[in-house]
Design a protein around this motif. Structure first.
Motif, PDB file in Angstrom:
ATOM      1  N   GLU A 150       0.818  -1.200   0.000  1.00 21.33           N
ATOM      2  CA  GLU A 150       0.000   0.000   0.000  1.00 21.33           C
ATOM      3  C   GLU A 150       0.856   1.255   0.000  1.00 21.33           C
ATOM      4  O   GLU A 150       1.921   1.311   0.607  1.00 21.33           O
ATOM      5  CB  GLU A 150      -0.895  -0.002   1.242  1.00 21.33           C
ATOM      6  CG  GLU A 150      -2.057  -0.940   1.090  1.00 21.33           C
ATOM      7  CD  GLU A 150      -2.986  -0.879   2.281  1.00 21.33           C
ATOM      8  OE1 GLU A 150      -3.949  -1.638   2.279  1.00 21.33           O
ATOM      9  OE2 GLU A 150      -2.729  -0.079   3.200  1.00 21.33           O
ATOM     10  N   LYS A 151       0.341   2.264  -0.711  1.00 27.08           N
ATOM     11  CA  LYS A 151       0.974   3.573  -0.654  1.00 27.08           C
ATOM     12  C   LYS A 151      -0.127   4.565  -0.325  1.00 27.08           C
ATOM     13  O   LYS A 151      -1.239   4.448  -0.821  1.00 27.08           O
ATOM     14  CB  LYS A 151       1.588   3.925  -2.000  1.00 27.08           C
ATOM     15  CG  LYS A 151       2.912   3.234  -2.232  1.00 27.08           C
ATOM     16  CD  LYS A 151       3.562   3.713  -3.511  1.00 27.08           C
ATOM     17  CE  LYS A 151       4.826   2.911  -3.788  1.00 27.08           C
ATOM     18  NZ  LYS A 151       4.933   2.492  -5.169  1.00 27.08           N
ATOM     19  N   THR A 152       0.191   5.515   0.508  1.00 30.19           N
ATOM     20  CA  THR A 152      -0.837   6.509   0.807  1.00 30.19           C
ATOM     21  C   THR A 152      -0.353   7.891   0.389  1.00 30.19           C
ATOM     22  O   THR A 152       0.842   8.153   0.270  1.00 30.19           O
ATOM     23  CB  THR A 152      -1.166   6.544   2.313  1.00 30.19           C
ATOM     24  OG1 THR A 152       0.052   6.789   3.008  1.00 30.19           O
ATOM     25  CG2 THR A 152      -1.789   5.258   2.779  1.00 30.19           C
ATOM     26  N   MET A 153      -1.323   8.731   0.136  1.00 30.56           N
ATOM     27  CA  MET A 153      -1.023  10.101  -0.280  1.00 30.56           C
ATOM     28  C   MET A 153      -2.081  10.977   0.375  1.00 30.56           C
ATOM     29  O   MET A 153      -3.255  10.586   0.437  1.00 30.56           O
ATOM     30  CB  MET A 153      -1.139  10.186  -1.804  1.00 30.56           C
ATOM     31  CG  MET A 153      -0.785  11.537  -2.380  1.00 30.56           C
ATOM     32  SD  MET A 153      -1.289  11.649  -4.112  1.00 30.56           S
ATOM     33  CE  MET A 153       0.083  10.901  -4.914  1.00 30.56           C
ATOM     34  N   PRO A 154      -1.717  12.134   0.889  1.00 31.19           N
ATOM     35  CA  PRO A 154      -2.745  13.004   1.474  1.00 31.19           C
ATOM     36  C   PRO A 154      -3.778  13.360   0.406  1.00 31.19           C
ATOM     37  O   PRO A 154      -3.422  13.589  -0.747  1.00 31.19           O
ATOM     38  CB  PRO A 154      -1.965  14.244   1.919  1.00 31.19           C
ATOM     39  CG  PRO A 154      -0.539  13.849   1.910  1.00 31.19           C
ATOM     40  CD  PRO A 154      -0.380  12.720   0.950  1.00 31.19           C
TER      41      PRO A 154
ATOM     42  N   SER B 256      -3.335   0.518  -3.582  1.00 34.03           N
ATOM     43  CA  SER B 256      -2.817  -0.833  -3.360  1.00 34.03           C
ATOM     44  C   SER B 256      -3.142  -1.664  -4.581  1.00 34.03           C
ATOM     45  O   SER B 256      -3.941  -1.289  -5.426  1.00 34.03           O
ATOM     46  CB  SER B 256      -3.449  -1.458  -2.117  1.00 34.03           C
ATOM     47  OG  SER B 256      -4.820  -1.668  -2.351  1.00 34.03           O
ATOM     48  N   HIS B 257      -2.501  -2.814  -4.620  1.00 30.76           N
ATOM     49  CA  HIS B 257      -2.705  -3.732  -5.730  1.00 30.76           C
ATOM     50  C   HIS B 257      -4.183  -4.085  -5.830  1.00 30.76           C
ATOM     51  O   HIS B 257      -4.805  -4.010  -6.874  1.00 30.76           O
ATOM     52  CB  HIS B 257      -1.865  -4.979  -5.493  1.00 30.76           C
ATOM     53  CG  HIS B 257      -1.913  -5.937  -6.621  1.00 30.76           C
ATOM     54  ND1 HIS B 257      -1.351  -5.671  -7.848  1.00 30.76           N
ATOM     55  CD2 HIS B 257      -2.493  -7.154  -6.716  1.00 30.76           C
ATOM     56  CE1 HIS B 257      -1.584  -6.694  -8.649  1.00 30.76           C
ATOM     57  NE2 HIS B 257      -2.268  -7.602  -8.000  1.00 30.76           N
ATOM     58  N   GLU B 258      -4.762  -4.442  -4.659  1.00 26.97           N
ATOM     59  CA  GLU B 258      -6.174  -4.798  -4.580  1.00 26.97           C
ATOM     60  C   GLU B 258      -7.049  -3.706  -5.173  1.00 26.97           C
ATOM     61  O   GLU B 258      -7.936  -3.949  -5.986  1.00 26.97           O
ATOM     62  CB  GLU B 258      -6.580  -4.952  -3.104  1.00 26.97           C
ATOM     63  CG  GLU B 258      -6.262  -6.298  -2.521  1.00 26.97           C
ATOM     64  CD  GLU B 258      -7.214  -7.365  -3.033  1.00 26.97           C
ATOM     65  OE1 GLU B 258      -8.390  -7.316  -2.675  1.00 26.97           O
ATOM     66  OE2 GLU B 258      -6.766  -8.223  -3.820  1.00 26.97           O
ATOM     67  N   LYS B 259      -6.761  -2.473  -4.708  1.00 29.41           N
ATOM     68  CA  LYS B 259      -7.615  -1.358  -5.079  1.00 29.41           C
ATOM     69  C   LYS B 259      -7.557  -1.068  -6.562  1.00 29.41           C
ATOM     70  O   LYS B 259      -8.591  -0.797  -7.189  1.00 29.41           O
ATOM     71  CB  LYS B 259      -7.208  -0.111  -4.288  1.00 29.41           C
ATOM     72  CG  LYS B 259      -7.948   0.004  -2.972  1.00 29.41           C
ATOM     73  CD  LYS B 259      -7.861   1.422  -2.467  1.00 29.41           C
ATOM     74  CE  LYS B 259      -9.014   1.725  -1.543  1.00 29.41           C
ATOM     75  NZ  LYS B 259      -8.952   3.098  -1.065  1.00 29.41           N
ATOM     76  N   SER B 260      -6.351  -1.137  -7.132  1.00 25.65           N
ATOM     77  CA  SER B 260      -6.281  -0.828  -8.555  1.00 25.65           C
ATOM     78  C   SER B 260      -6.981  -1.912  -9.352  1.00 25.65           C
ATOM     79  O   SER B 260      -7.609  -1.646 -10.372  1.00 25.65           O
ATOM     80  CB  SER B 260      -4.822  -0.675  -8.997  1.00 25.65           C
ATOM     81  OG  SER B 260      -4.075  -1.790  -8.583  1.00 25.65           O
ATOM     82  N   LYS B 261      -6.936  -3.153  -8.831  1.00 25.29           N
ATOM     83  CA  LYS B 261      -7.637  -4.236  -9.511  1.00 25.29           C
ATOM     84  C   LYS B 261      -9.145  -3.965  -9.522  1.00 25.29           C
ATOM     85  O   LYS B 261      -9.800  -4.065 -10.561  1.00 25.29           O
ATOM     86  CB  LYS B 261      -7.337  -5.553  -8.801  1.00 25.29           C
ATOM     87  CG  LYS B 261      -7.280  -6.732  -9.757  1.00 25.29           C
ATOM     88  CD  LYS B 261      -6.732  -7.966  -9.065  1.00 25.29           C
ATOM     89  CE  LYS B 261      -7.758  -9.063  -9.012  1.00 25.29           C
ATOM     90  NZ  LYS B 261      -7.350 -10.200  -8.209  1.00 25.29           N
ATOM     91  N   THR B 262      -9.681  -3.605  -8.365  1.00 27.82           N
ATOM     92  CA  THR B 262     -11.119  -3.312  -8.318  1.00 27.82           C
ATOM     93  C   THR B 262     -11.456  -2.123  -9.189  1.00 27.82           C
ATOM     94  O   THR B 262     -12.493  -2.101  -9.850  1.00 27.82           O
ATOM     95  CB  THR B 262     -11.606  -2.983  -6.881  1.00 27.82           C
ATOM     96  OG1 THR B 262     -10.486  -2.860  -6.043  1.00 27.82           O
ATOM     97  CG2 THR B 262     -12.556  -4.001  -6.367  1.00 27.82           C
ATOM     98  N   PHE B 263     -10.544  -1.133  -9.201  1.00 30.33           N
ATOM     99  CA  PHE B 263     -10.807   0.060 -10.012  1.00 30.33           C
ATOM    100  C   PHE B 263     -10.943  -0.328 -11.487  1.00 30.33           C
ATOM    101  O   PHE B 263     -11.884   0.071 -12.156  1.00 30.33           O
ATOM    102  CB  PHE B 263      -9.666   1.070  -9.825  1.00 30.33           C
ATOM    103  CG  PHE B 263      -9.807   2.284 -10.697  1.00 30.33           C
ATOM    104  CD1 PHE B 263     -10.701   3.292 -10.366  1.00 30.33           C
ATOM    105  CD2 PHE B 263      -9.060   2.420 -11.854  1.00 30.33           C
ATOM    106  CE1 PHE B 263     -10.839   4.402 -11.178  1.00 30.33           C
ATOM    107  CE2 PHE B 263      -9.191   3.528 -12.672  1.00 30.33           C
ATOM    108  CZ  PHE B 263     -10.080   4.527 -12.330  1.00 30.33           C
TER     109      PHE B 263
END
Lengths: 499, 409
Positions: B7-11, B77-84
């Motif tokens: 995971e990477k976060t950004m404000p 995250s990997h998961e999130k981009s997949k769902t996107f």
């Protein structure tokens, strides 16, 4: 083969949040009827489902005919010679009885089903167990008792060595029960065994050779039936001590009667009949009984979800007519239903929508909703009830069972009821959430509201209710005060008309 | 696998600013392109850049405005981009298709093309919005198409030029335009009420109830259409003050159908999301028994759904008649299936309870773009049908895979 035909040793099984079976043992001798008894939720059905391949146990082993078996599917169980007759039968109603029996293994003649052979085999089968039914009758036209017997015939046709019967007599008359027992005896003579689940003590003592008692997912013990009495079994079933699972009760019901039900009858003869009771302000009235006692049907009828044949309902001494849920709500009633998934939760809607659905009109002006009002109401109520959710926009299905239940209680509290009817409010939720729900109930009665609580858990009834009304087979068998009630007295009333 | 490492976060502030700046840059670049270096070889590409820039900017601004609600950080995250990608697979497929069409035939990049696609989508969208309500309670409304035809025939039959030779009602005086329109829409509302009654009162499955109504409507419409002296002749010679309703172009460029569809869409969004009626539709679609227990008036809501849907089909039919300046009893045939397909592609669940207005807009647009794009590069209509069918199957398969997780556990 050793002494036993079936041994289930040290079986344990957990579901998320619940330990359903804890080190349970069951040993069945060939040619015997082995009764399995326990309260609702004691784990009998789960144990049987482990044997029948519907569930897989987490630990423990099953030895069948001297061999270790690992039953992973119902098909495998049937192949081994284990048959199960479920409490609720689901025949294919629009097909003949014989097709229901031979489904999946029709006698064939080339590529076609050999109908004549099927009729012949079915006749022989029915003759074997003394059953007088035309093989070509539609399954849907059979009485429940005949269906039950056809299921047994089917088990016999599978060459079952062991048949599990889950409350087979719950819909049978005395004569039909006698017929069933005759069939069981024949079955025994062939060296086959029956595991017999029932709540009817007399029946158990008549038919069974051995009795195994379960309680709260644990194994209590096994005894030869010959030396037991009804009271012995009940004591073993309920004999647990109450620990501090309930919050301190600090308010007493007032004198005023808020709801009075007078000789309420269902149009269905097997459902509730001639029920009368009073509910006082600030009181928790428990309704106890076994599954099938028609308690749910009674409260649903009071709430306008079922028809009433005769009888009267008074609220604050005024006669009221409740023909729909809208009427019930107008008269200040609220009902938390038993089946949370089926009749409570909107799984794909948000927590917000789920919370306010029953009280929407309060936040709308001419049908147009005010989001601000909805959110405000939902937020304050879910804070009061300590609903744990990431946000009000979370989909309901992401919440735990306990939190879903709190959302549903919030839904009904927002309709500002005087009387809250809770049908098995703590079923399937963990101990912590149970405690919170008890606390909510006590807060309500402190505010002068009244609660009717159906529960199949006796400690819950004893721990929470001011009075306990017990039903059996649709009839009211007694109303006990808190101080005169104990598990044995409730169980006696709950099985009063069973034999 | 350790998820945290992926995971990477950004404000969220930074995230939204990136979009705002990128959007601004794209728009400005579009303007400069148009006024400084424009040669005409890329048609209206600069304007499309401006439009894309505005959308990107709007997304960034929205992210900024909603930062309280969405949380302070954006997590990748990997998961999130997949769902996107899964959630927007359709849009990506559409983009690929558009690029292919542009590559073959660059003059697809015209504002006129875009406006054409939008105006061709308008009536379909209105019908799809009507049908989506019935899909939300798990009931495909098969009578939609025939209601379109009924409304078209009724309205045009009373709105012909007095000088036209084959008038439906030869001696009919000039009536105000609004009267036949109201009559046509009301007739559809009435048949909608019949649908609703069959479903609500007799607990009939909408599929069969609306199938029965569909047959009745077509028969009734044909009987009317066959009245002497018309004898099933196509209705023509329609009055200009009627056709202008759908043919008028604002500033000679933008079809009036586009703002009409926008208004209807906003209305439907409001009804579904901000009214008791709309919430009750979702509740009944999600769990009919729970809705009943909660005191939702199921009968009234079901009646309301089918009547409202009927009114929308009627309105769509009137517009269709005005757009084509004519009508026959065959008008609208099969529209219900197109509308149902568009809704499903747009994520409306046939099992009921799930569906959003935004999804329906995307679903309808996808179908129009495909049809228009394929026509544009001269793909044969037969192939168009094959491709359309494949799109439906693939799109719904992708959409359902979103729910697989839920089904499995």
């Amino acid at each position: 083969m050793g002494e036993y035909m079936l041994e289930m040793n040290n079986i344990s099984k957990s579901f998320p949040g619940v330990k359903a079976l804890n080190d349970v043992t069951l040993k069945v001798r060939p040619g015997s009827v082995h009764a399995l008894v326990g309260e609702n939720g004691a784990g009998k059905s789960t144990l049987m489902k482990c044997l029948f391949g519907i569930h897989q146990p987490d630990s423990g082993d099953i030895i069948f005919n001297g061999e270790h078996v690992n039953v992973t599917s119902t098909k495998q169980a049937l192949d081994l010679g284990i048959s199960m007759i479920h409490q609720e039968l689901h025949p294919i109603r629009f097909r003949p009885v014989m097709e229901n029996i031979w489904l999946g293994r029709f006698p064939m003649k080339g590529i076609a089903v050999d109908k004549k052979e099927m009729i012949r085999r079915t006749r022989d089968l029915f003759a074997e167990i003394d059953l007088n039914i035309n093989p070509e009758t539609l399954a849907g036209d059979l009485s429940p008792s005949n269906l039950q017997l056809v299921e047994i015939a089917k088990a016999v046709s599978c060459n079952a060595k062991i048949i599990i019967m889950d409350e087979p007599t719950s819909s049978l008359t005395d004569n039909e029960t006698k017929h069933l027992f005759k069939i069981i005896k024949q079955f025994q003579k062939k060296g086959c065994a029956v595991i017999y689940i029932s709540h009817k003590m007399e029946e158990i003592l008549t038919i069974s050779d051995e009795v195994t008692v379960m309680r709260d997912g644990s194994y209590i013990g096994s005894w030869p039936a010959a030396g037991l009495t009804t009271d012995d079994i009940i004591n073993k079933m309920v004999g647990r001590t109450l620990t501090n699972r309930f919050p301190e009760k600090d308010s007493v019901p007032r004198e005023e009667t808020i709801l009075e039900v007078k000789s309420l009858c269902s149009p269905l003869p097997r459902s509730f009949q001639n029920i009368s009771f009073e509910l006082h302000q600030g009181e928790i009235l428990g309704i106890g009984g076994l599954v099938g006692a028609q308690r749910t049907e009674l409260v649903e009828a009071i709430f306008g979800l079922r028809e009433i044949a005769s009888g009267e309902i008074y609220k604050d001494s005024q006669k009221i007519e409740i023909k729909s849920v809208a009427d019930a709500k107008r008269h200040g009633l609220a009902l938390l239903t038993e089946e949370r998934r089926a009749t409570g939760v909107f799984a794909h809607l948000t927590v917000l929508d789920n919370t306010v659905i029953a009280s929407q009109r309060r936040y709308a002006w001419k049908g147009v909703l005010s989001d601000a009002k909805r959110v405000k109401a939902a937020r304050s109520m879910s804070k009061n009830l300590n609903v744990k959710t990431p946000s009000l926009d979370t989909e309901m299905e992401n919440l735990s069972g306990g939190n879903q239940q709190k959302v549903l209680i919030a839904r009904w509290l927002l309709t500002q009821p005087d009387i809250l009817i809770l049908d098995e409010p703590t079923r399937g939720i963990d101990v912590g959430a149970k405690y919170e729900i008890y606390t909510i109930m006590l807060n309500l009665v402190r505010q002068g509201k009244s609660v009717i609580m159906i529960s199949s858990e006796m400690p819950e009834l004893l721990g929470m209710a001011d009075r306990i009304m017990v039903m059996c087979e649709g009839r009211l068998t007694g109303i006990l005060n808190r101080d005169e009630a104990d598990q044995v007295s409730i169980m006696r009333l709950a099985t009063k008309y069973m034999n | 696998m350790n998820r945290v490492q992926n995971e990477k976060t950004m404000p969220r502030e930074k995230y939204s600013m990136i979009f705002v700046i990128a959007g601004l840059a794209i728009s400005v670049f579009g303007f400069l392109f148009r006024y400084l270096f424009y040669t005409g070889a890329v048609y209206d590409l600069p304007w499309f850049l401006v439009i894309i820039g505005v959308f990107v900017l709007a997304y960034g601004a929205l992210q900024y405005a909603k930062k309280e609600k969405l949380g302070p950080d954006v997590v990748f995250s990997h998961e999130k981009s997949k769902t996107f990608f899964l959630n927007n697979a359709l849009i990506f497929a559409l983009l690929v298709l558009v690029l292919v069409v542009i590559f073959i035939s660059p003059n697809f990049m015209k504002i006129d093309v875009l406006l054409d696609i939008l105006s061709q989508s308008s009536i379909k969208l209105i019908i799809a919005l009507g049908i989506c309500m019935t899909l939300l309670i798990a009931g495909p409304d098969l009578s939609a198409g025939r209601m379109v035809g009924l409304a078209a025939v009724i309205s045009t039959s009373m709105l012909q030029n007095p000088t036209y030779a084959n008038r439906f009602f030869p001696s009919m005086p000039q009536v105000p335009v609004i009267l036949p329109i109201l009559l046509a829409v009301a007739a559809c509302g009435l048949f909608g009420a019949l649908n609703g009654f069959l479903v609500a009162k007799y607990n009939m499955h909408p599929f069969i109830a609306t199938l029965a109504t569909q047959v009745i409507i077509y028969g009734a419409c044909s009987l009317y259409f066959d009245l002497p002296p018309n004898h099933s002749q196509p209705i023509g010679g329609v009055r200009n003050d009627f056709t202008v309703l759908a043919q008028y172009k604002i500033g000679n460029t933008i079809s009036v159908l586009i703002p009409i569809a926008i208004v209807v869409t906003l209305l439907m969004w409001f009804v579904l999301n901000k009214t008791v009626f709309g919430k009750n539709i979702y509740a009944i679609g999600g769990n009919m028994e729970a809705a009943r227990v909660s005191g939702v008036n199921v009968f009234k809501t079901l009646m309301g759904i089918f009547i409202f849907a009927g009114l929308l089909y009627g309105f769509g039919g009137v517009l269709e008649a005005a757009r084509t300046a004519g009508a026959t009893n065959q008008y609208g045939n099969g529209y219900e299936l197109d509308a149902i397909a568009a809704c499903c592609v747009g994520g409306v669940s046939l099992a009921g309870g799930i569906g959003k207005v935004s999804g329906i807009i995307v679903g309808v647009l996808i179908f129009t773009v495909i049809q228009y794009g394929l026509q544009f590069i001269n793909i044969s209509p037969m192939w168009q049908q094959v491709i359309k069918g494949i799109i439906i199957a693939v799109a719904v398969a992708i959409d359902l895979s979103k729910y697989k997780k839920v089904l499995w556990h």
